[in-house]
Structure formats: structure tokens, C-alpha cells
Scaffold this motif. Structure first.
Motif, mmCIF file in Angstrom:
data_model
loop_
_atom_site.group_PDB
_atom_site.id
_atom_site.type_symbol
_atom_site.label_atom_id
_atom_site.label_comp_id
_atom_site.label_asym_id
_atom_site.label_seq_id
_atom_site.Cartn_x
_atom_site.Cartn_y
_atom_site.Cartn_z
ATOM 1 N N LEU A 140 0.898 -1.166 0.000
ATOM 2 C CA LEU A 140 0.000 0.000 0.000
ATOM 3 C C LEU A 140 0.928 1.205 0.000
ATOM 4 C CD1 LEU A 140 -2.879 1.199 0.208
ATOM 5 C CD2 LEU A 140 -2.628 1.129 2.691
ATOM 6 N N LYS A 141 1.013 1.905 -1.145
ATOM 7 C CA LYS A 141 1.965 3.008 -1.291
ATOM 8 C C LYS A 141 1.263 4.353 -1.192
ATOM 9 C CE LYS A 141 5.246 0.470 -4.148
ATOM 10 N NZ LYS A 141 5.769 0.245 -5.487
ATOM 11 N N GLY A 142 2.057 5.360 -0.840
ATOM 12 C CA GLY A 142 1.524 6.727 -0.854
ATOM 13 C C GLY A 142 0.760 7.117 0.388
ATOM 14 N N ILE A 143 1.016 6.401 1.520
ATOM 15 C CA ILE A 143 0.412 6.828 2.793
ATOM 16 C C ILE A 143 1.053 8.164 3.162
ATOM 17 C CG2 ILE A 143 0.163 6.264 5.255
ATOM 18 C CD1 ILE A 143 0.536 3.287 4.455
ATOM 19 N N PRO A 144 0.281 9.209 3.468
ATOM 20 C CA PRO A 144 0.898 10.488 3.840
ATOM 21 C C PRO A 144 1.792 10.306 5.073
ATOM 22 C CG PRO A 144 -1.467 10.732 3.544
ATOM 23 C CD PRO A 144 -1.171 9.274 3.514
ATOM 24 N N ALA A 145 2.964 10.973 5.071
ATOM 25 C CA ALA A 145 3.902 10.863 6.196
ATOM 26 C C ALA A 145 3.271 11.431 7.462
ATOM 27 C CB ALA A 145 5.197 11.592 5.871
ATOM 28 N N MET A 146 3.109 10.580 8.462
ATOM 29 C CA MET A 146 2.503 10.988 9.736
ATOM 30 C C MET A 146 3.270 10.302 10.861
ATOM 31 S SD MET A 146 -1.617 10.706 9.141
ATOM 32 C CE MET A 146 -1.913 9.804 7.625
ATOM 33 N N PRO A 147 3.079 10.771 12.103
ATOM 34 C CA PRO A 147 3.725 10.063 13.225
ATOM 35 C C PRO A 147 3.208 8.621 13.313
ATOM 36 C CG PRO A 147 2.881 12.205 13.934
ATOM 37 C CD PRO A 147 2.364 11.974 12.549
ATOM 38 N N ALA A 148 4.042 7.737 13.867
ATOM 39 C CA ALA A 148 3.649 6.325 14.047
ATOM 40 C C ALA A 148 2.342 6.254 14.820
ATOM 41 C CB ALA A 148 4.743 5.587 14.801
ATOM 42 N N GLY A 149 1.455 5.377 14.356
ATOM 43 C CA GLY A 149 0.186 5.188 15.060
ATOM 44 C C GLY A 149 -0.932 6.080 14.564
ATOM 45 N N PHE A 150 -0.607 7.100 13.755
ATOM 46 C CA PHE A 150 -1.650 8.025 13.283
ATOM 47 C C PHE A 150 -2.439 7.502 12.088
ATOM 48 C CE2 PHE A 150 -0.468 11.191 16.219
ATOM 49 C CZ PHE A 150 -1.434 12.189 16.167
ATOM 50 N N PRO A 151 -1.759 6.949 11.050
ATOM 51 C CA PRO A 151 -2.547 6.452 9.902
ATOM 52 C C PRO A 151 -3.505 5.353 10.361
ATOM 53 C CG PRO A 151 -0.214 6.558 9.353
ATOM 54 C CD PRO A 151 -0.313 6.772 10.832
ATOM 55 N N LYS A 152 -4.682 5.317 9.729
ATOM 56 C CA LYS A 152 -5.644 4.252 10.019
ATOM 57 C C LYS A 152 -5.845 3.482 8.710
ATOM 58 C CE LYS A 152 -8.568 6.371 13.655
ATOM 59 N NZ LYS A 152 -7.564 6.431 14.620
ATOM 60 N N VAL A 153 -5.349 2.251 8.682
ATOM 61 C CA VAL A 153 -5.437 1.442 7.463
ATOM 62 C C VAL A 153 -6.433 0.305 7.684
ATOM 63 C CG1 VAL A 153 -4.164 0.032 5.801
ATOM 64 C CG2 VAL A 153 -3.045 2.008 6.867
ATOM 65 N N ASP A 154 -7.525 0.347 6.935
ATOM 66 C CA ASP A 154 -8.516 -0.734 6.979
ATOM 67 C C ASP A 154 -8.115 -1.807 5.986
ATOM 68 O OD1 ASP A 154 -10.247 -0.027 8.907
ATOM 69 O OD2 ASP A 154 -11.887 0.619 7.616
ATOM 70 N N ILE A 155 -7.981 -3.050 6.444
ATOM 71 C CA ILE A 155 -7.704 -4.164 5.529
ATOM 72 C C ILE A 155 -8.907 -5.093 5.563
ATOM 73 C CG2 ILE A 155 -6.219 -6.138 5.045
ATOM 74 C CD1 ILE A 155 -3.881 -4.476 6.099
ATOM 75 N N ASN A 156 -9.543 -5.261 4.415
ATOM 76 C CA ASN A 156 -10.745 -6.103 4.325
ATOM 77 C C ASN A 156 -10.486 -7.309 3.447
ATOM 78 O OD1 ASN A 156 -12.695 -4.542 5.856
ATOM 79 N ND2 ASN A 156 -12.450 -3.003 4.264
ATOM 80 N N PHE A 157 -10.954 -8.475 3.899
ATOM 81 C CA PHE A 157 -10.914 -9.695 3.105
ATOM 82 C C PHE A 157 -12.345 -9.989 2.649
ATOM 83 C CE2 PHE A 157 -6.949 -12.303 4.513
ATOM 84 C CZ PHE A 157 -6.156 -11.176 4.412
ATOM 85 N N ILE A 158 -12.536 -10.132 1.356
ATOM 86 C CA ILE A 158 -13.857 -10.494 0.834
ATOM 87 C C ILE A 158 -13.691 -11.834 0.105
ATOM 88 C CG2 ILE A 158 -15.770 -9.796 -0.686
ATOM 89 C CD1 ILE A 158 -13.817 -6.941 -0.028
ATOM 90 N N LEU A 159 -14.354 -12.864 0.656
ATOM 91 C CA LEU A 159 -14.224 -14.208 0.096
ATOM 92 C C LEU A 159 -15.556 -14.578 -0.545
ATOM 93 C CD1 LEU A 159 -12.205 -16.621 0.004
ATOM 94 C CD2 LEU A 159 -13.271 -17.454 2.095
ATOM 95 N N ASN A 160 -15.568 -14.802 -1.874
ATOM 96 C CA ASN A 160 -16.851 -15.085 -2.534
ATOM 97 C C ASN A 160 -17.158 -16.584 -2.535
ATOM 98 O OD1 ASN A 160 -15.541 -16.332 -4.684
ATOM 99 N ND2 ASN A 160 -15.791 -14.618 -6.100
ATOM 100 N N ALA A 161 -18.328 -16.936 -3.073
ATOM 101 C CA ALA A 161 -18.814 -18.322 -3.014
ATOM 102 C C ALA A 161 -17.912 -19.280 -3.782
ATOM 103 C CB ALA A 161 -20.236 -18.395 -3.545
ATOM 104 N N ASP A 162 -17.103 -18.763 -4.720
ATOM 105 C CA ASP A 162 -16.190 -19.621 -5.478
ATOM 106 C C ASP A 162 -14.833 -19.758 -4.795
ATOM 107 O OD1 ASP A 162 -18.074 -19.912 -7.530
ATOM 108 O OD2 ASP A 162 -17.503 -17.965 -8.355
ATOM 109 N N GLY A 163 -14.701 -19.152 -3.621
ATOM 110 C CA GLY A 163 -13.426 -19.241 -2.905
ATOM 111 C C GLY A 163 -12.392 -18.241 -3.395
ATOM 112 N N ILE A 164 -12.815 -17.256 -4.207
ATOM 113 C CA ILE A 164 -11.876 -16.222 -4.663
ATOM 114 C C ILE A 164 -11.807 -15.129 -3.592
ATOM 115 C CG2 ILE A 164 -11.423 -14.435 -6.403
ATOM 116 C CD1 ILE A 164 -12.734 -16.335 -8.450
#
Length: 618
Positions: free
Chosen positions: A460-484
């Protein structure tokens, strides 16, 4: 030559290993199984009772007791006796700081955002370890009563539990040496125990009102063709029978004009009053006045006063019922059944108010303490392949997760989750000015990523430079019925986003899946011990990084002694990081935090007073 197992408890041939159902509760826990007559049955080992108090005691000689024996120490050794640990699972100190006085043991406040730790003597325990001890006791009791090994289980949680609380429960099971086949919502288990959902032709909408010792939730479920679907859930993971006890306790403190500060120091008396309050609450099912002594203090209360004291809390639960119905887009008339769960639902006022709200008689025929465990046993029987009358949707064979600091696997979609499914977690950066985040996706059951199978990796590139702990990165896994599997990462403050798709892993055989599962059971204890050491070291490294940055930035505002002493504590922590075990690392972190807190607060006060100079407040 084929091996045939015989279950000594029942005398019958043991075709399959028994999978048990476990209700891991705030106040009490219990375990159930399906008996040879195909009936769910709770286990009462050696006449100790069905309910195992969720209490852990640490003796001076290093001995640990769990359950009935441990409960006796609540009065005599409260600072070394841990209760209501479910309230702490997956929580930070910030979540529980207003309830600190409720716990007679030391809950560590090292950083309001990190998960809580409990200090007993010189050792530090996480709620996961303590829950693991309770689950181990349940496993031992089941094995003793059934005379057969028990390695696999279904464990229930409140429907309101969030992802980190569910993962913490799973980790606790692993630590107890259990392969946790599924984490099941308590309302689903309770419905199964009442036989709802067993008839494939049945279509029903059910409200499950679950009020235990420490948690409350109401769930609206729809059952169709044997499939359970949660339409809505509402509640409070910090409301339960404990709060009723607390209301009585507060009433006695006020009536007897007791000093809270003195009570805080006299832990034995505080616990005695707490247990008397619990006794009073239970007594109102058969009497209308309670009048007993705790030490020199008269503990007197009548049923009417008790009901007035708890009315606001009960009304809060009714409001949750109202909200759950609104979220499910249903009105009261569309609810077919109302199921009562949890020991606290024995309170007459609760039954009356819930019945009045839903306009129908509530189901309370099955023991409310046992109903969830019995349902979990039925679910376990389904997973064992012994029932075809309940439909289980396709599930993921192995857990899916990402690599976090220290080479740990953080599970996002646990194995046996039904698909299609979606789950996510929030992460942040560990270094100031970090602009990229590597996201590596793994499949498997081990705590260390090197033991699991890598599926994908991207930045994940291009996160604005901030102090440690400030950025909030949501990571979502979406698993469909075909297992993709589709993975989305988005930095919420800036909107920077990245997506990647992972195709089904056809190269993974059933044998390999089985091997990975077996390895996870065999290495469960060492895996969790290693995970906890890595987590402690990661936390220690972050603390060193933060404190050194703080000293550098504010050196002009600190005395030479403060700087020298802080550096001494930092050196001590660095030594613990390279040589120490988990407890010595936590101890060094705790000492450094304790030492630096006063002057960190002083600098904060100075900064605020400087900022406020010459400004009027209206």
C-alpha cells in the motif's frame, strides 16, 4: 490391524472422536456433548457441579487452581484471584478504566490503546492466557468424565463480540490444546437447544434475549431451511448480572455510610460484600427480604428496592430490543418465539418486562445456564457429520490472515467461516513518516507466518507521512462463493487504496489441510507462548522508540536526573528484549511507563497552560 475405541463412560464403540460444545462465560463456564442416545447433555465431572466458575487463583507456591476451588479464594486472597475475565477479552485499558474498582486484581494501564494485562505477583497474564486456563479445566473435566481424549470443540461467544474478541477466544482455545472448529454465536446455540431450526421445513423469526454475568445481547434470528441468519443484534458487552450485584453493593455502601477509599484498600471486605450482593439477588426468587451480616455491616435490602435499583439497567436492555427490531426492519408482532438465555434472566422483573415488550410468553423451560452449551454440543454434532437435518453452508478449510510485526499471523477470516463472507481489521504504522505498508497474505493455523502458506503480497503506497500510530489502514478480506479472495487496503485519512485478487488455491490437498490442522494442535502451546513473547517484544520495541523520541524532543524541559534515570530504565528494557521472557519484558515496560508518566503529565500541563495564556474561556 484396525483400532477400535471404546468409550469407558458409556460402554459403546467410539467411532468418532467426541467434539464438545463449550459455553465460555463471564461468571460460569460449562461443557456439553451428545450422549449415545443422541441427546445433548452437560458434563458434571466427579460431582463438582455442571457450572465451572470462571475464576483462576494463583497460589504463593506457583500453583494455579481454576473453578470451584479458586472461587473460595475470592474472599481470602482477592488480589491473586481473577474473575470476570471475559469482560477483558480483546479489550484495551481505555475500554475498562471506569470499571477498574470492580476488579480486585491489578489491571495494567501501560498504554490506553493496547490490550489489557493482569499482574499477579511478578508475572503478567493476558486475558487470553487466563481464558485458556479456564478452557483447559473444562477440557480436563470432559476427558475425566467421558474417559476419552477431547481435542476438538465448538466455543460460543456473544453475538455482539467484535473481531478481536472472537480471535482472542480462538487463541484461548488453542492455548488450552483445543482445535476450535467454530466460534458460534450464543443465540444460535440457544435456538438449537430449543430444537428451533431442526425442521428443514420450518421458517421462524426468533428473538434471543441473553443476559449473563457480564454481557448482554439481544439477537433477531431468521431460520429458513435449517439455515440460521442473524438479522440484527444489539446489546452491551459491559452489562450483566455483575451490574445488579454492583447496584446492591452501592446501595449498602450508601446506607451504611461506608468510605469507598477504605473499602478499596480492604479487598477482603469488598469481596465479601460483593458475594453477599450476589446472594441477595439470587434469594429474591424465593423470598422478598434479605438481611444478613458481612463483618460488622448489616446487609439489608428488599425485593422491591432491588427491582427499583436495577430498573434502569433492565430498561436499557429493552431499549436494545427495540433497536434490534428496528435494525431488522421488523415489528414486535413478527417475532414468533422469544428465548431467554443466561442466569440473570431468572430475575422475575426481567421475565415480566421482556414478556410484556414482545407481547408473548418467553421460552425459559431449558435451564438458562445450560441452554447455550447444549446448543453448542448440537452444533459440534453437525460439524462431526452426524446430522443432516441442519444445513451448514460451505466453509473455509483454513484460516486466512496477514503478517504483522514480529512475523506473526493475524487471522482475519478464521477457518470454518461460512462463505461468502467479509471481514476486516484496522492497522497502523509502526515508524514515524512511514509511507508504504507491506501486506502479506497467508493461509494456515500456526501463529508464525513461516509455518503457514503465503498466498499473496502487495504494497500500500503513498500513505501520507505521519507520526507512528496516526494512519488508520482498513484491511478487508472479501471471500466469494467460489473461494476467490479479494483483499482491499485503504488508508482512511487520505483515501489511498489498493486491491488485489487471490485465485482459489487448488494445489492444496485434503491431506495437506489435515496435516496443517494437526500441526496447529501439536504445537499449540509453544506457538501461543512464542506469539506472546513476540507481542511483548514488539510492544517493548515500540515503547523504547516512543520514549527515546520523547526525550530527544523535550530534553530542554527535563532535568539531567530525569533524563539519566529514564535512560537507565530504557537500557533495562533493551536488556529484557534481548534476554528476557514475556514477564520480564512486561515488567520492564511497566516500570518505564510508571517512571515517565509523572513528567509526561507535567509537560502536558505546561503545554496546555501556555496555549491558554491570554485566552478567555466563555
Amino acid at each position: 490391524m484396525a483400532k477400535i475405541s471404546i468409550n469407558l463412560a458409556t460402554g459403546s464403540l467410539q467411532k468418532e472422536e467426541i467434539i464438545v460444545g463449550i459455553d465460555l462465560g463471564t461468571t460460569n463456564s460449562l461443557v456439553a456433548f451428545i450422549d449415545p442416545d443422541k441427546q445433548p447433555k452437560v458434563i458434571n465431572d466427579a460431582g463438582k457441579g455442571v457450572l465451572v466458575p470462571s475464576v483462576v487463583h494463583f497460589g504463593s507456591a506457583g500453583d494455579i487452581t481454576v473453578g470451584n476451588e479458586a472461587k473460595n479464594y475470592l474472599l481470602t486472597d482477592p488480589q491473586n484471584t481473577i474473575f470476570s475475565v471475559k469482560r477483558l477479552l480483546g479489550r484495551s485499558y481505555h475500554d475498562i478504566e471506569n470499571y477498574q474498582e470492580f476488579f480486585s486484581y491489578k489491571v495494567i494501564d501501560d498504554n490506553t490503546e493496547s490490550l489489557v494485562k493482569i499482574k499477579v505477583g511478578d508475572k503478567f497474564y493476558t486475558p487470553i492466557e487466563l481464558s485458556g486456563m479456564i478452557l483447559k479445566e473444562l477440557k480436563d473435566r470432559a476427558e475425566h468424565a467421558l474417559k476419552t481424549p477431547v481435542n476438538r470443540a465448538v466455543i460460543t461467544v456473544p453475538a455482539y463480540f467484535n473481531d478481536s474478541q472472537r480471535q482472542a477466544t480462538r487463541d484461548a482455545g488453542k492455548l488450552a490444546g483445543l482445535d476450535v472448529l467454530r466460534i458460534v454465536n450464543e443465540p444460535t446455540a440457544a435456538s438449537l437447544a430449543y430444537g428451533m431450526g431442526l425442521d428443514p421445513e420450518e421458517t421462524k423469526t426468533i428473538a434471543v434475549y441473553d443476559l449473563g454475568g457480564g454481557t448482554f445481547d439481544v439477537s433477531i434470528l431468521q431460520i429458513q431451511n435449517g439455515i440460521f441468519e442473524v438479522l440484527a443484534t444489539n446489546g452491551d458487552t459491559f452489562l450483566g448480572g455483575d451490574d445488579f450485584d454492583r447496584a446492591i453493593l452501592d446501595y449498602w455502601i450508601e446506607n451504611n455510610k461506608l468510605d469507598r477509599a477504605t473499602l478499596q484498600q480492604n479487598r477482603e471486605l469488598a469481596q465479601e460484600l460483593r458475594l453477599k450482593a450476589e446472594e441477595a439477588k439470587k434469594s429474591f426468587s424465593h423470598q422478598s427480604i434479605f438481611n444478613e451480616k458481612a463483618g460488622d455491616i448489616w446487609c439489608t435490602i428488599d425485593k422491591q428496592t432491588f427491582e427499583q435499583l436495577i430498573l434502569p439497567k433492565v430498561e436499557q436492555t429493552i431499549e436494545s430490543c427495540r433497536k434490534a427490531l428496528a435494525d431488522a426492519k421488523l415489528d414486535v408482532g413478527q417475532i414468533d418465539e422469544v428465548v431467554m438465555v443466561g442466569g440473570s434472566t431468572r430475575t422475575a422483573l426481567i421475565k415480566k418486562m421482556v414478556s410484556e415488550f414482545f407481547g408473548r410468553k418467553v421460552h425459559d423451560e431449558v435451564n438458562p445456564d445450560e441452554v447455550v452449551a447444549l446448543g453448542a454440543a448440537i452444533q459440534a454434532d453437525v460439524l462431526a457429520g452426524n446430522r443432516s437435518d441442519i444445513l451448514l453452508l460451505d466453509v473455509t478449510p483454513l484460516s486466512l490472515g496477514i503478517e504483522t510485526m514480529g512475523g506473526l499471523m493475524d487471522v482475519i477470516i478464521p477457518r470454518n467461516s461460512k462463505i461468502p463472507t467479509k471481514a476486516g481489521r484496522q492497522y497502523t504504522t509502526s515508524k514515524d513518516g512511514q509511507v508504504n505498508m507491506k501486506i502479506a497474505v497467508y493461509q494456515g493455523e500456526r501463529d508464525l507466518i513461516k509455518e503457514n502458506r503465503k498466498l499473496a503480497e502487495f504494497d500500500l503506497k503513498g500513505i501520507p507521512a505521519m507520526p507512528a500510530g496516526f494512519p488508520k489502514v482498513d484491511i478487508n478480506f472479501i471471500l466469494n462463493a467460489d473461494g476467490i479472495l479479494k483483499i482491499q487496503a485503504i488508508e482512511l485519512r487520505s483515501g489511498v487504496k489498493q486491491e488485489v485478487e487471490v485465485k482459489p488455491a487448488y494445489g492444496i490437498t485434503d491431506d495437506l489441510v489435515e496435516q496443517m490442522l494437526m500441526d496447529s494442535i501439536t504445537h499449540a502451546k509453544e506457538d501461543v507462548a512464542q506469539r506472546m513473547l513476540i507481542e511483548a517484544r514488539t510492544e517493548g520495541e515500540q515503547t523504547v522508540y516512543t520514549v527515546e523520541g520523547f526525550i530527544k524532543k523535550h530534553s530542554t524541559h527535563l532535568s539531567e536526573n530525569e533524563i539519566a534515570d529514564t535512560q537507565e530504565y530504557v537500557t533495562k528494557l533493551k536488556e529484557a528484549l534481548t534476554q528476557g521472557d514475556k514477564d520480564s519484558v512486561h515488567k520492564a515496560i511497566d516500570e518505564l511507563n510508571e517512571f515517565t508518566r509523572p513528567f509526561a503529565e507535567r509537560l502536558m500541563d505546561e503545554a496546555i497552560s501556555t496555549a491558554m495564556k491570554g485566552k478567555s474561556v466563555e
